[in-house]
Design an enzyme around this catalytic site. Structure first.
Site, short mmCIF file in Angstrom:
data_model
loop_
_atom_site.label_atom_id
_atom_site.label_comp_id
_atom_site.label_asym_id
_atom_site.label_seq_id
_atom_site.Cartn_x
_atom_site.Cartn_y
_atom_site.Cartn_z
N CYS A 17 0.81 -1.23 0.00
CA CYS A 17 0.00 0.00 0.00
C CYS A 17 0.84 1.27 0.00
O CYS A 17 0.38 2.33 -0.41
CB CYS A 17 -0.96 0.01 1.18
SG CYS A 17 -2.10 -1.36 1.14
N HIS A 70 -3.69 7.36 2.00
CA HIS A 70 -4.01 6.01 1.55
C HIS A 70 -5.44 5.69 2.01
O HIS A 70 -5.81 5.98 3.16
CB HIS A 70 -3.02 5.01 2.15
CG HIS A 70 -3.38 3.59 1.88
ND1 HIS A 70 -3.70 3.16 0.61
CD2 HIS A 70 -3.48 2.51 2.69
CE1 HIS A 70 -3.98 1.87 0.67
NE2 HIS A 70 -3.86 1.45 1.91
N ASN A 127 -10.01 -0.18 -0.72
CA ASN A 127 -8.55 -0.11 -0.61
C ASN A 127 -7.93 -0.68 -1.89
O ASN A 127 -7.99 -1.89 -2.12
CB ASN A 127 -8.11 -0.91 0.61
CG ASN A 127 -6.61 -0.85 0.86
OD1 ASN A 127 -5.85 -0.39 -0.01
ND2 ASN A 127 -6.18 -1.31 2.02
O1 UT7 Z 1 -3.88 -0.95 3.43
C1 UT7 Z 1 -3.30 -1.01 4.68
C2 UT7 Z 1 -3.76 -2.09 5.48
N1 UT7 Z 1 -5.12 -2.25 5.82
C3 UT7 Z 1 -5.72 -1.52 6.76
O2 UT7 Z 1 -5.30 -0.45 7.09
C4 UT7 Z 1 -6.92 -2.13 7.42
C5 UT7 Z 1 -6.85 -1.92 8.90
N2 UT7 Z 1 -7.94 -2.50 9.66
C6 UT7 Z 1 -9.24 -2.16 9.53
O3 UT7 Z 1 -9.58 -1.36 8.71
C7 UT7 Z 1 -10.23 -2.77 10.49
O4 UT7 Z 1 -9.56 -3.43 11.52
C8 UT7 Z 1 -11.22 -3.75 9.82
C9 UT7 Z 1 -12.19 -2.97 8.93
C10 UT7 Z 1 -10.47 -4.77 8.99
C11 UT7 Z 1 -12.05 -4.50 10.85
O5 UT7 Z 1 -12.72 -3.60 11.69
P1 UT7 Z 1 -12.71 -3.83 13.29
O6 UT7 Z 1 -13.57 -2.79 13.85
O7 UT7 Z 1 -11.26 -3.87 13.69
O8 UT7 Z 1 -13.43 -5.24 13.41
P2 UT7 Z 1 -12.87 -6.63 13.98
O9 UT7 Z 1 -11.90 -7.23 13.02
O10 UT7 Z 1 -12.42 -6.42 15.36
O11 UT7 Z 1 -14.20 -7.48 13.96
C12 UT7 Z 1 -15.33 -7.11 14.72
C13 UT7 Z 1 -16.45 -8.08 14.44
C14 UT7 Z 1 -16.05 -9.54 14.58
O12 UT7 Z 1 -17.13 -10.24 15.16
P3 UT7 Z 1 -17.12 -10.63 16.71
O13 UT7 Z 1 -15.90 -11.48 16.89
O14 UT7 Z 1 -17.03 -9.31 17.44
O15 UT7 Z 1 -18.41 -11.34 16.89
C15 UT7 Z 1 -15.87 -10.00 13.15
O16 UT7 Z 1 -16.11 -11.38 13.00
O17 UT7 Z 1 -16.92 -7.93 13.08
C16 UT7 Z 1 -16.93 -9.21 12.44
N3 UT7 Z 1 -16.64 -9.02 11.03
C17 UT7 Z 1 -17.61 -8.80 10.11
N4 UT7 Z 1 -18.94 -8.71 10.20
C18 UT7 Z 1 -19.63 -8.45 9.08
C19 UT7 Z 1 -15.45 -8.99 10.42
N5 UT7 Z 1 -15.60 -8.74 9.10
C20 UT7 Z 1 -16.92 -8.62 8.88
C21 UT7 Z 1 -17.70 -8.36 7.74
N6 UT7 Z 1 -19.04 -8.27 7.89
N7 UT7 Z 1 -17.16 -8.16 6.51
#
Ligand code: UT7
Length: 322
Positions: A117, A249, A279
């Protein structure tokens, strides 16, 4: 006697997106997710997905052609092509040589840069250094990706986040007020396991799929991006209040919000395209830059900060006077 300092100036920008535009709802029909979750957690509403006839090289060449047109130049004026990508058309040769061929360009230098990225920032910095050193006059710097080819569509934590596209700039050496004022790049390989692809020619012999521990990446992104933006503004002798536009980004709107808040920058000064493009890795900064130049937000004389962070980890920022 040395003359006035040579700077690398952005003479034109361009971008390209695959024809197919996919909404969150369309994705939610196949993946266990929802428009509400994706929008709330990331700000993403749409992404473009490359079809079989669209590749990193074809998208990159289309963006390059638009950037050349905007600069009032032809491929004959170019002596350096750098493509930032982690999704090359082939393991080798470099996608930059394919772009060169599509453009009908012969001679000069063409190679790829792999910094995921942050790839565009890395490629931009290499081109800028070569221009200042006098080893290139007019460079095409392209960020081009087909990230969706690396996605595991069973992994809802990653497959909803990425899209395909390309952005490009023409950089030329000039002695004036405009140009790149400062650049800072960083890397820390100890974070490999937080964001990587689980394949490669010398390990599995396969292409592999993208894997990410999103929450950890998020935390590092905000800290690293705020700190590199401070560094690069210091290097340029500027304050956050001197910045006309930030072109970040586009991984997650919440990362962008948190980063600009840490710097005390106004949210209205930030170019946001994550809703439309998701992204697109190395393509995201030049895609956003091109959009804001073309709609008249970014104008000649504006101070613009470009920043990115990604797999490796790698991260960086550049301050440019347009
Ligand atoms: O390009 C450079 C690199 N990339 C980034 O900069 C990405 C950085 N990270 C992020 O943007 C965020 O961490 C994410 C968008 C990937 C995830 O958001 P989060 O608020 O950190 O969510 P999480 O991974 O902690 O997941 C929260 C919940 C989980 O459920 P439980 O365990 O709380 O029941 C996941 O299973 O959301 C669930 N979940 C989803 N639910 C619906 C994860 N992905 C999805 C989804 N749809 N697509």
């Amino acid at each position: 006697m040395s003359g006035p300092a040579l700077r690398a100036v952005i003479k034109g920008t361009g971008s390209a997106l695959p024809k197919r535009r996919v909404s969150n709802d369309e994705l939610a029909a196949q993946v266990d997710t929802s428009d509400e979750w994706i929008t709330e957690r990331t700000g993403i509403k749409f992404r473009h997905i490359a079809g079989p006839d669209e590749t990193t090289a074809t998208l990159g060449a289309e963006a390059a052609r638009h950037a050349l047109d905007a600069a009032g130049m032809s491929e004959k004026d170019i002596d350096l092509i750098i493509v930032a990508t982690c999704t090359p058309d082939q393991t080798f040769p470099a996608t930059a040589t394919k772009v060169q061929h599509i453009l009908g360009h012969h001679g000069g230098v063409a190679f790829d840069v792999a910094a995921v990225c942050s790839g565009f920032l890395y490629a931009f910095s290499v081109a800028e250094s070569m221009i200042r050193a006098g080893s290139a006059k007019n460079a095409l710097v392209i960020g081009a990706e087909t990230m969706t080819r690396l996605l595991d569509w069973e992994d809802r934590g990653t497959c909803v986040l990425f899209g395909d596209g390309a952005g490009a700039v023409v950089l030329s050496g000039e002695t004036g007020e405009a140009g790149v004022l400062a650049t800072q790049l960083h890397a820390d390989g100890k974070h490999n396991e937080l964001l990587y692809v689980d394949g490669g020619p010398s390990t599995t012999g396969t292409v592999g799929k993208l894997r990410m521990q999103g929450r950890e990446v998020f935390r590092h992104a905000v800290t690293n991006l705020a700190s590199v933006m401070h560094e690069v503004l210091d290097q340029a002798g500027l304050e956050p209040t001197d910045v006309d536009w930030v072109v970040p980004h586009q991984a997650n709107a919440r990362i962008i919000d948190a980063t600009v808040k840490k710097l005390g920058l106004a949210a209205e000064r930030v170019v946001l395209t994550v809703a439309e493009h998701a992204n697109t890795s190395a393509a995201s900064v030049p895609l956003a830059l091109d959009g804001a130049v073309r709609d008249g937000r970014i104008r000649a004389g504006d101070v613009v900060v470009l920043e990115a962070m990604g797999g490796g980890f790698t991260w960086g920022a550049s301050v440019v006077r347009m």
